[in-house]
Design a protein around this motif. Structure first.
Motif, PDB file in Angstrom:
ATOM      1  N   ILE A 218      54.391 101.135  66.750  1.00 26.94           N
ATOM      2  CA  ILE A 218      54.832  99.911  66.084  1.00 26.94           C
ATOM      3  C   ILE A 218      53.772  99.545  65.056  1.00 26.94           C
ATOM      4  O   ILE A 218      52.695  99.058  65.411  1.00 26.94           O
ATOM      5  CB  ILE A 218      55.044  98.782  67.105  1.00 26.94           C
ATOM      6  CG1 ILE A 218      56.235  99.138  68.015  1.00 26.94           C
ATOM      7  CG2 ILE A 218      55.275  97.443  66.412  1.00 26.94           C
ATOM      8  CD1 ILE A 218      56.511  98.156  69.107  1.00 26.94           C
ATOM      9  N   GLY A 219      54.062  99.809  63.782  1.00 30.18           N
ATOM     10  CA  GLY A 219      53.071  99.626  62.737  1.00 30.18           C
ATOM     11  C   GLY A 219      53.542  98.712  61.627  1.00 30.18           C
ATOM     12  O   GLY A 219      54.582  98.962  61.009  1.00 30.18           O
ATOM     13  N   LEU A 220      52.786  97.658  61.382  1.00 33.58           N
ATOM     14  CA  LEU A 220      53.043  96.783  60.247  1.00 33.58           C
ATOM     15  C   LEU A 220      52.134  97.174  59.087  1.00 33.58           C
ATOM     16  O   LEU A 220      50.969  97.538  59.287  1.00 33.58           O
ATOM     17  CB  LEU A 220      52.789  95.324  60.627  1.00 33.58           C
ATOM     18  CG  LEU A 220      53.703  94.734  61.712  1.00 33.58           C
ATOM     19  CD1 LEU A 220      53.238  93.337  62.101  1.00 33.58           C
ATOM     20  CD2 LEU A 220      55.155  94.694  61.224  1.00 33.58           C
ATOM     21  N   VAL A 226      49.567 105.668  59.885  1.00 35.62           N
ATOM     22  CA  VAL A 226      48.996 106.404  61.023  1.00 35.62           C
ATOM     23  C   VAL A 226      50.181 106.923  61.838  1.00 35.62           C
ATOM     24  O   VAL A 226      50.922 106.138  62.424  1.00 35.62           O
ATOM     25  CB  VAL A 226      48.093 105.502  61.885  1.00 35.62           C
ATOM     26  CG1 VAL A 226      47.503 106.290  63.048  1.00 35.62           C
ATOM     27  CG2 VAL A 226      46.989 104.888  61.029  1.00 35.62           C
ATOM     28  N   LEU A 227      50.354 108.227  61.886  1.00 38.80           N
ATOM     29  CA  LEU A 227      51.591 108.791  62.411  1.00 38.80           C
ATOM     30  C   LEU A 227      51.860 108.386  63.852  1.00 38.80           C
ATOM     31  O   LEU A 227      53.009 108.150  64.232  1.00 38.80           O
ATOM     32  CB  LEU A 227      51.558 110.319  62.288  1.00 38.80           C
ATOM     33  CG  LEU A 227      51.429 110.852  60.858  1.00 38.80           C
ATOM     34  CD1 LEU A 227      51.460 112.374  60.856  1.00 38.80           C
ATOM     35  CD2 LEU A 227      52.526 110.293  59.953  1.00 38.80           C
ATOM     36  N   TYR A 416      52.077  99.558  52.104  1.00 39.83           N
ATOM     37  CA  TYR A 416      53.280  99.718  52.913  1.00 39.83           C
ATOM     38  C   TYR A 416      53.118 100.759  54.018  1.00 39.83           C
ATOM     39  O   TYR A 416      53.927 100.797  54.945  1.00 39.83           O
ATOM     40  CB  TYR A 416      54.468 100.126  52.033  1.00 39.83           C
ATOM     41  CG  TYR A 416      54.785  99.143  50.932  1.00 39.83           C
ATOM     42  CD1 TYR A 416      55.189  97.846  51.234  1.00 39.83           C
ATOM     43  CD2 TYR A 416      54.696  99.516  49.597  1.00 39.83           C
ATOM     44  CE1 TYR A 416      55.488  96.938  50.213  1.00 39.83           C
ATOM     45  CE2 TYR A 416      54.997  98.626  48.579  1.00 39.83           C
ATOM     46  CZ  TYR A 416      55.383  97.345  48.890  1.00 39.83           C
ATOM     47  OH  TYR A 416      55.685  96.454  47.889  1.00 39.83           O
ATOM     48  N   GLY A 417      52.123 101.598  53.897  1.00 35.51           N
ATOM     49  CA  GLY A 417      51.882 102.600  54.936  1.00 35.51           C
ATOM     50  C   GLY A 417      52.751 103.823  54.802  1.00 35.51           C
ATOM     51  O   GLY A 417      52.268 104.915  54.505  1.00 35.51           O
ATOM     52  N   GLY A 418      54.042 103.669  55.013  1.00 34.27           N
ATOM     53  CA  GLY A 418      54.922 104.820  54.923  1.00 34.27           C
ATOM     54  C   GLY A 418      56.310 104.540  55.467  1.00 34.27           C
ATOM     55  O   GLY A 418      56.600 103.452  55.973  1.00 34.27           O
ATOM     56  N   VAL A 419      57.151 105.546  55.340  1.00 36.11           N
ATOM     57  CA  VAL A 419      58.555 105.482  55.770  1.00 36.11           C
ATOM     58  C   VAL A 419      58.816 106.646  56.718  1.00 36.11           C
ATOM     59  O   VAL A 419      58.413 107.778  56.435  1.00 36.11           O
ATOM     60  CB  VAL A 419      59.519 105.624  54.567  1.00 36.11           C
ATOM     61  CG1 VAL A 419      60.969 105.520  55.031  1.00 36.11           C
ATOM     62  CG2 VAL A 419      59.201 104.636  53.478  1.00 36.11           C
TER      63      VAL A 419
END
Length: 444
Positions: A218-220, A226-227, A416-419
């Motif tokens: 669960i990443g905001l 971070v995979l 945003y980190g990633g999708v």
């Protein structure tokens, strides 16, 4: 058959007959008379009397949906009714396992024991004639798991082909996961922290950390880069830009594995990227068909994602060129997916045949978890992603292809980190069955 409310009695009876036939062939290959499966024994933490959470041997829960019966055993002898040796101890310190009940019990000769050591008298006398599957700590006096490779190779390879009973279990696991994902999205929209989103997920799933098939990711914001991010920050960020959740559910020993990514209301540019990856992912799911090479599907995904990177202004080269130059692996560093079933990362993803052997990964793609050709009955995940990972981007900056990257555009998306978008998909004789999309559609 009504897939919404199937009758589990005939489904399980057929499933068990399939397992018995597979076990007979495996024993013949290995030269054994009996297949013996240990449920497993809880292990204590180092220098402590606190046990780690118990995880049942997947071979045990393949035969019956008893996932919380440590120190129990299954014995299969060709031509005989399978035996279940079931530990139900006299214990006031812990919850005693429920008495066996349900659609499966009539298919087993059940012996109840009160002490773990009592199982030895009920197991076959000559351990040398047994293929014994389990961890070393399950051993009893003179009777220890030997995990013969010839037997395991055959059983693992055949486990790739799910029975109708197994697919029914996985449909329920998908429905539980989809319901919990909706609750997690609502919590995100309400401004919750990662920790509180996780609580909302578990409450909706009605499953604890130990019940779930794996730890929730669960990443905001930048945590989505971070995979396997599992830190669960207790405080929400000052401003939420994005939310990635990779979380599944369990049902009768079978897993679902679902990932969704959401943009905050103010993040229109990121939402466009999420929508592009989602559309591409559905295209990849549509290719889960008999005869499709999974590594070729993985490479196809790289080309499509490379084209998305170009369309959204991150790179100036084609998807094909980005794949050849290794650029797509910076933004999509993991594999397209993996087998799923009794385990989230199920066995035999690389196995060449039911005798063993390994099908190598494509060069330059070390994290792909499956290299087989798809066949009816297989269930795989399809989980493409695009990420902005500082470490990988720093490496790319040192490569000749760095000149093909719009670094200002990339930097703008680091927040945003990633999708990642992930569905569980069944390969059939015809059109694929998307367990995940079907489960979300049922909620709607």
């Amino acid at each position: 058959m009504d897939t919404q409310h199937p009758d589990l009695h005939p489904l399980f009876a057929d499933h068990l007959r399939t397992l018995q036939a597979r076990a007979d062939k495996a024993l013949l290959r290995g030269g054994f008379d009996h297949l013996v499966v240990a449920a497993g024994r809880p292990a204590n933490q180092f220098l402590d009397d606190r046990p780690y959470p118990f995880a049942v041997n997947p071979h045990f829960k393949h035969w019956l949906p008893a996932t919380k019966a440590p120190d129990s055993w299954i014995v299969h002898t060709p031509g005989r009714k399978p035996k279940l040796i079931y530990l139900q101890p006299h214990d006031y310190w812990h919850v005693v396992p429920d008495s066996p009940a349900g659609y499966w019990v009539e298919h087993f000769d059940i012996a109840i024991i009160r002490e773990a050591d009592e199982a030895r008298a009920l197991l076959p006398g000559d351990a040398a004639r047994c293929a014994i599957l389990g961890e070393a700590n399950a051993a009893l006096d003179g009777f220890a798991p030997n995990n013969p490779p010839d037997v395991l190779n055959y059983l693992h390879y055949q486990r790739s082909y799910k029975t109708p009973y197994e697919l029914a279990m996985m449909r329920v696991a998908s429905k539980i996961g989809a319901r919990a994902h909706r609750a997690a999205e609502r919590a995100f929209r309400a401004g919750a922290s990662e920790f509180d989103i996780n609580i909302a997920y578990m409450e909706a799933a009605r499953q604890t950390d130990n019940d779930l098939p794996y730890g929730n990711i669960i990443g905001l914001n930048e945590h989505a880069a971070v995979l396997h991010y599992m830190d669960l920050a207790h405080a929400p960020p000052a401003q939420a830009h994005s939310f990635l959740i990779d979380a599944g559910a369990s049902f009768h020993g079978y897993a679902s594995d679902i990932t969704r990514t959401y943009a905050a209301d103010s993040a229109g540019e990121f939402r466009a990227l999420v929508d592009a990856v989602d559309a591409a992912q559905q295209g990849f799911c549509a290719r889960v068909r008999a005869g499709q090479s999974y590594p070729e599907l993985h490479l196809h995904a790289h080309r499509v994602l490379g084209d998305i990177l170009k369309e959204h202004g991150f790179i100036r080269m084609s998807g094909e060129s980005a794949l050849e130059a290794g650029v797509t692996s910076t933004f999509f560093p993991h594999g397209l997916g993996h087998p799923i079933g009794l385990q989230v990362h199920d066995v035999a993803g690389f196995q060449a045949s039911d005798s063993g052997g390994t099908i190598a990964r494509p060069p330059g793609h070390p994290y792909l978890r499956m290299t087989r050709v798809l066949e009816p009955g297989m269930v795989v995940t399809i989980e493409p992603g695009l990420y902005f990972i500082d470490m990988l981007l720093a490496r790319l900056k040192e490569q000749p292809a760095a000149k093909e990257v719009d670094w200002a555009r990339v930097d703008a998306f680091r927040r945003y980190g990633g999708v990642r978008i992930e569905d569980d998909v069944v390969c059939t004789e015809g059109d694929p069955e998307n367990l995940t999309r079907d489960a979300f559609a049922a909620l709607a």
